[in-house]
Scaffold this motif. Structure first.
Motif, PDB file in Angstrom:
ATOM      1  N   ALA A 101       0.814  -1.213   0.000  1.00 13.26           N
ATOM      2  CA  ALA A 101       0.000   0.000   0.000  1.00 13.26           C
ATOM      3  C   ALA A 101       0.849   1.265   0.000  1.00 13.26           C
ATOM      4  CB  ALA A 101      -0.935  -0.009   1.210  1.00 13.26           C
ATOM      5  N   SER A 102       2.111   1.144   0.393  1.00 14.26           N
ATOM      6  CA  SER A 102       3.002   2.298   0.424  1.00 14.26           C
ATOM      7  C   SER A 102       3.642   2.586  -0.934  1.00 14.26           C
ATOM      8  CB  SER A 102       4.115   2.082   1.461  1.00 14.26           C
ATOM      9  OG  SER A 102       3.582   1.915   2.753  1.00 14.26           O
ATOM     10  N   THR A 103       3.487   1.684  -1.881  1.00 13.66           N
ATOM     11  CA  THR A 103       4.092   1.875  -3.198  1.00 13.66           C
ATOM     12  C   THR A 103       3.672   3.207  -3.842  1.00 13.66           C
ATOM     13  OG1 THR A 103       4.208  -0.520  -3.523  1.00 13.66           O
ATOM     14  CG2 THR A 103       4.397   0.869  -5.490  1.00 13.66           C
ATOM     15  N   PRO A 104       2.375   3.583  -3.809  1.00 15.24           N
ATOM     16  CA  PRO A 104       2.005   4.873  -4.398  1.00 15.24           C
ATOM     17  C   PRO A 104       2.689   6.062  -3.723  1.00 15.24           C
ATOM     18  CG  PRO A 104       0.056   3.512  -4.073  1.00 15.24           C
ATOM     19  CD  PRO A 104       1.179   2.836  -3.359  1.00 15.24           C
ATOM     20  N   LEU A 105       3.044   5.929  -2.449  1.00 16.26           N
ATOM     21  CA  LEU A 105       3.731   7.020  -1.764  1.00 16.26           C
ATOM     22  C   LEU A 105       5.129   7.215  -2.347  1.00 16.26           C
ATOM     23  CD1 LEU A 105       2.757   6.202   1.950  1.00 16.26           C
ATOM     24  CD2 LEU A 105       1.496   7.552   0.254  1.00 16.26           C
ATOM     25  N   ILE A 107       6.120   6.259  -5.284  1.00 11.82           N
ATOM     26  CA  ILE A 107       5.970   6.712  -6.668  1.00 11.82           C
ATOM     27  C   ILE A 107       5.702   8.211  -6.713  1.00 11.82           C
ATOM     28  CG2 ILE A 107       4.460   6.571  -8.687  1.00 11.82           C
ATOM     29  CD1 ILE A 107       4.188   3.578  -8.120  1.00 11.82           C
ATOM     30  N   GLY A 108       4.874   8.704  -5.784  1.00 12.31           N
ATOM     31  CA  GLY A 108       4.575  10.132  -5.751  1.00 12.31           C
ATOM     32  C   GLY A 108       5.823  10.976  -5.538  1.00 12.31           C
ATOM     33  N   MET A 109       6.680  10.553  -4.614  1.00  8.51           N
ATOM     34  CA  MET A 109       7.916  11.289  -4.369  1.00  8.51           C
ATOM     35  C   MET A 109       8.831  11.268  -5.594  1.00  8.51           C
ATOM     36  SD  MET A 109       8.769  10.282  -0.378  1.00  8.51           S
ATOM     37  CE  MET A 109       8.720   8.511  -0.618  1.00  8.51           C
ATOM     38  N   ILE A 110       8.946  10.103  -6.207  1.00  8.54           N
ATOM     39  CA  ILE A 110       9.850   9.965  -7.353  1.00  8.54           C
ATOM     40  C   ILE A 110       9.337  10.755  -8.552  1.00  8.54           C
ATOM     41  CG2 ILE A 110      10.754   8.298  -9.012  1.00  8.54           C
ATOM     42  CD1 ILE A 110      10.794   6.265  -6.652  1.00  8.54           C
ATOM     43  N   LEU A 111       8.029  10.738  -8.785  1.00  5.44           N
ATOM     44  CA  LEU A 111       7.472  11.508  -9.895  1.00  5.44           C
ATOM     45  C   LEU A 111       7.688  13.003  -9.690  1.00  5.44           C
ATOM     46  CD1 LEU A 111       4.120   9.614 -10.571  1.00  5.44           C
ATOM     47  CD2 LEU A 111       6.157   9.648 -12.022  1.00  5.44           C
ATOM     48  N   ALA A 112       7.544  13.465  -8.447  1.00  7.66           N
ATOM     49  CA  ALA A 112       7.792  14.883  -8.168  1.00  7.66           C
ATOM     50  C   ALA A 112       9.237  15.254  -8.471  1.00  7.66           C
ATOM     51  CB  ALA A 112       7.459  15.185  -6.705  1.00  7.66           C
ATOM     52  N   ALA A 113      10.162  14.374  -8.131  1.00 12.17           N
ATOM     53  CA  ALA A 113      11.587  14.664  -8.338  1.00 12.17           C
ATOM     54  C   ALA A 113      11.972  14.669  -9.809  1.00 12.17           C
ATOM     55  CB  ALA A 113      12.431  13.639  -7.587  1.00 12.17           C
ATOM     56  N   HIS A 114      11.259  13.888 -10.624  1.00 11.66           N
ATOM     57  CA  HIS A 114      11.666  13.721 -12.018  1.00 11.66           C
ATOM     58  C   HIS A 114      10.761  14.459 -12.999  1.00 11.66           C
ATOM     59  CE1 HIS A 114      14.989  10.956 -11.224  1.00 11.66           C
ATOM     60  NE2 HIS A 114      14.255  10.542 -10.213  1.00 11.66           N
ATOM     61  N   ASN A 115       9.956  15.399 -12.480  1.00 13.34           N
ATOM     62  CA  ASN A 115       9.257  16.329 -13.364  1.00 13.34           C
ATOM     63  C   ASN A 115      10.322  17.064 -14.191  1.00 13.34           C
ATOM     64  OD1 ASN A 115       7.915  18.538 -14.491  1.00 13.34           O
ATOM     65  ND2 ASN A 115       6.639  18.880 -12.716  1.00 13.34           N
ATOM     66  N   PRO A 116      10.244  17.044 -15.513  1.00 12.54           N
ATOM     67  CA  PRO A 116      11.337  17.619 -16.326  1.00 12.54           C
ATOM     68  C   PRO A 116      11.422  19.138 -16.296  1.00 12.54           C
ATOM     69  CG  PRO A 116       9.537  16.847 -17.732  1.00 12.54           C
ATOM     70  CD  PRO A 116       9.229  16.363 -16.352  1.00 12.54           C
ATOM     71  N   ALA A 117      10.428  19.808 -15.751  1.00 15.69           N
ATOM     72  CA  ALA A 117      10.473  21.272 -15.720  1.00 15.69           C
ATOM     73  C   ALA A 117      11.582  21.746 -14.780  1.00 15.69           C
ATOM     74  CB  ALA A 117       9.131  21.827 -15.257  1.00 15.69           C
ATOM     75  N   ALA A 118      12.173  22.887 -15.097  1.00 17.15           N
ATOM     76  CA  ALA A 118      13.205  23.456 -14.233  1.00 17.15           C
ATOM     77  C   ALA A 118      12.600  23.840 -12.890  1.00 17.15           C
ATOM     78  CB  ALA A 118      13.821  24.690 -14.904  1.00 17.15           C
ATOM     79  N   GLU A 173      -0.552  14.964   8.176  1.00 24.56           N
ATOM     80  CA  GLU A 173       0.250  14.003   7.415  1.00 24.56           C
ATOM     81  C   GLU A 173      -0.317  13.858   6.002  1.00 24.56           C
ATOM     82  OE1 GLU A 173       3.299  11.046   6.805  1.00 24.56           O
ATOM     83  OE2 GLU A 173       3.046  12.691   8.217  1.00 24.56           O
ATOM     84  N   ALA A 174      -1.643  13.757   5.900  1.00 22.97           N
ATOM     85  CA  ALA A 174      -2.273  13.651   4.580  1.00 22.97           C
ATOM     86  C   ALA A 174      -2.051  14.921   3.763  1.00 22.97           C
ATOM     87  CB  ALA A 174      -3.763  13.370   4.740  1.00 22.97           C
ATOM     88  N   VAL A 175      -2.125  16.072   4.413  1.00 18.07           N
ATOM     89  CA  VAL A 175      -1.870  17.336   3.724  1.00 18.07           C
ATOM     90  C   VAL A 175      -0.455  17.353   3.146  1.00 18.07           C
ATOM     91  CG1 VAL A 175      -1.506  19.820   4.077  1.00 18.07           C
ATOM     92  CG2 VAL A 175      -3.549  18.707   5.017  1.00 18.07           C
ATOM     93  N   LEU A 176       0.504  16.916   3.935  1.00 20.66           N
ATOM     94  CA  LEU A 176       1.902  16.928   3.495  1.00 20.66           C
ATOM     95  C   LEU A 176       2.087  16.148   2.203  1.00 20.66           C
ATOM     96  CD1 LEU A 176       5.023  16.506   5.716  1.00 20.66           C
ATOM     97  CD2 LEU A 176       4.737  15.024   3.732  1.00 20.66           C
ATOM     98  N   TRP A 177       1.422  15.015   2.077  1.00 20.00           N
ATOM     99  CA  TRP A 177       1.619  14.192   0.886  1.00 20.00           C
ATOM    100  C   TRP A 177       1.022  14.824  -0.360  1.00 20.00           C
ATOM    101  CZ3 TRP A 177       4.873  10.264   0.239  1.00 20.00           C
ATOM    102  CH2 TRP A 177       5.448   9.726   1.397  1.00 20.00           C
ATOM    103  N   CYS A 178       0.113  15.780  -0.192  1.00 13.31           N
ATOM    104  CA  CYS A 178      -0.395  16.509  -1.357  1.00 13.31           C
ATOM    105  C   CYS A 178       0.714  17.335  -2.005  1.00 13.31           C
ATOM    106  CB  CYS A 178      -1.544  17.431  -0.943  1.00 13.31           C
ATOM    107  SG  CYS A 178      -3.056  16.575  -0.430  1.00 13.31           S
ATOM    108  N   ALA A 179       1.736  17.700  -1.236  1.00  9.42           N
ATOM    109  CA  ALA A 179       2.820  18.528  -1.769  1.00  9.42           C
ATOM    110  C   ALA A 179       3.512  17.844  -2.943  1.00  9.42           C
ATOM    111  CB  ALA A 179       3.836  18.834  -0.661  1.00  9.42           C
ATOM    112  N   TYR A 180       3.810  16.551  -2.810  1.00  7.84           N
ATOM    113  CA  TYR A 180       4.501  15.849  -3.885  1.00  7.84           C
ATOM    114  C   TYR A 180       3.628  15.792  -5.144  1.00  7.84           C
ATOM    115  CZ  TYR A 180       7.389  14.391   0.039  1.00  7.84           C
ATOM    116  OH  TYR A 180       8.184  14.379   1.151  1.00  7.84           O
ATOM    117  N   ALA A 181       2.331  15.598  -4.953  1.00  6.94           N
ATOM    118  CA  ALA A 181       1.419  15.537  -6.098  1.00  6.94           C
ATOM    119  C   ALA A 181       1.371  16.877  -6.818  1.00  6.94           C
ATOM    120  CB  ALA A 181       0.026  15.132  -5.630  1.00  6.94           C
ATOM    121  N   LEU A 197      -2.045   9.677  -6.442  1.00  7.84           N
ATOM    122  CA  LEU A 197      -2.326   8.428  -5.729  1.00  7.84           C
ATOM    123  C   LEU A 197      -1.679   8.418  -4.347  1.00  7.84           C
ATOM    124  CD1 LEU A 197      -1.865   5.813  -8.607  1.00  7.84           C
ATOM    125  CD2 LEU A 197      -4.022   6.524  -7.534  1.00  7.84           C
ATOM    126  N   ALA A 198      -0.616   9.212  -4.168  1.00  5.62           N
ATOM    127  CA  ALA A 198       0.078   9.245  -2.869  1.00  5.62           C
ATOM    128  C   ALA A 198      -0.816   9.807  -1.763  1.00  5.62           C
ATOM    129  CB  ALA A 198       1.385  10.031  -2.981  1.00  5.62           C
TER     130      ALA A 198
END
Length: 247
Positions: A101-105, A107-118, A173-181, A197-198
């Protein structure tokens, strides 16, 4: 989570489960953010890695400090009592479910880090603001609960943020995870929208699975009518004015 299972069996203190989960997920997020794959610029990857590390250190150290002062986590302890002789096997299965169940969490962090925008986009500033609200709000809620417990007053903590929500730490805690999204979301980065999904997953876990339900059972068993009265006037999750409070 296999490591968490082994530590719980060796110590008998299930509180270490959440410590291992926090640092394990934090390490996964930091490594995933820093790995040089995709088009994420280095500045963005470092930015997200710092956010992840700050979250893991704040929450992990808090839970570790709390765990050192208890013999067992009341949520898991109740489950183990109910499961009887099957407790070791069923707890191990539960922890593997939590890992899945933690897999989407992660993934959310990794997707935020690899957004190609500067780094420096509007969503980066908004994401940082949301992250700060989440981490500071959670720290305040934890500190208020710790101060209440150390005061020796006993009973149910219903002051500060705890007068507005029965679980304000979970809410922030739930609010914090919205940051990565938010950081991951961009029209030219369609896969980034999967980062939502995170917060959806962590909210589901906290509200319906491993957070509020077992903790509410424990608090009702411990405080009885006093906690039922607290439930009747206080929001379970989202901070809201108490029912019956003067406008």
């Amino acid at each position: 989570m296999q490591l968490a299972t082994r530590i719980e069996r060796r110590t008998g203190n299930s509180g270490w489960i959440d410590v291992v989960w926090t640092f394990g997920l934090g390490a996964t997020g930091v490594i995933g953010a820093l790995l040089p794959f995709g088009d994420g610029p280095l500045g963005r990857r470092l930015f997200v890695a710092v956010l992840v590390a700050a979250w893991a250190l704040r929450l992990g150290l808090h839970i570790a400090g709390r765990t050192k002062g208890i013999s067992d986590d009341p949520r898991y302890a109740r489950m183990k009592r109910d499961w009887g002789p099957e407790a070791p096997v069923r707890l191990a299965r539960l922890l593997q479910f939590q890992a899945l169940a933690s897999t989407p969490l992660a993934i959310g962090m990794i997707l935020a880090a690899h957004n190609p925008a500067a780094l420096g986009q509007a969503q980066d500033a908004l994401g940082l603001a949301i992250f700060l609200v989440g981490i500071v709000g959670g720290a305040i809620a934890d500190r208020q609960l710790r101060a209440f417990a150390s005061s020796g007053r006993g009973g149910v903590c219903d002051t500060g943020l705890w007068a507005l929500s029965r679980h304000p730490n979970y809410f922030f805690e739930a609010v914090l995870w919205c940051a990565y999204a938010v950081i991951a979301s961009a029209m030219d980065y369609p896969i980034g929208w999967l980062a939502w999904l995170a917060p959806a997953s962590i909210t589901l876990l906290l509200v319906r699975v491993s957070g509020i339900p077992p903790l509410e059972e424990h608090m009702l068993a411990k405080h009885g009518a006093a906690y039922r009265d607290y439930q009747s006037r206080t929001s379970a999750f989202i901070p809201l004015p108490p029912k019956g409070a003067m406008p």
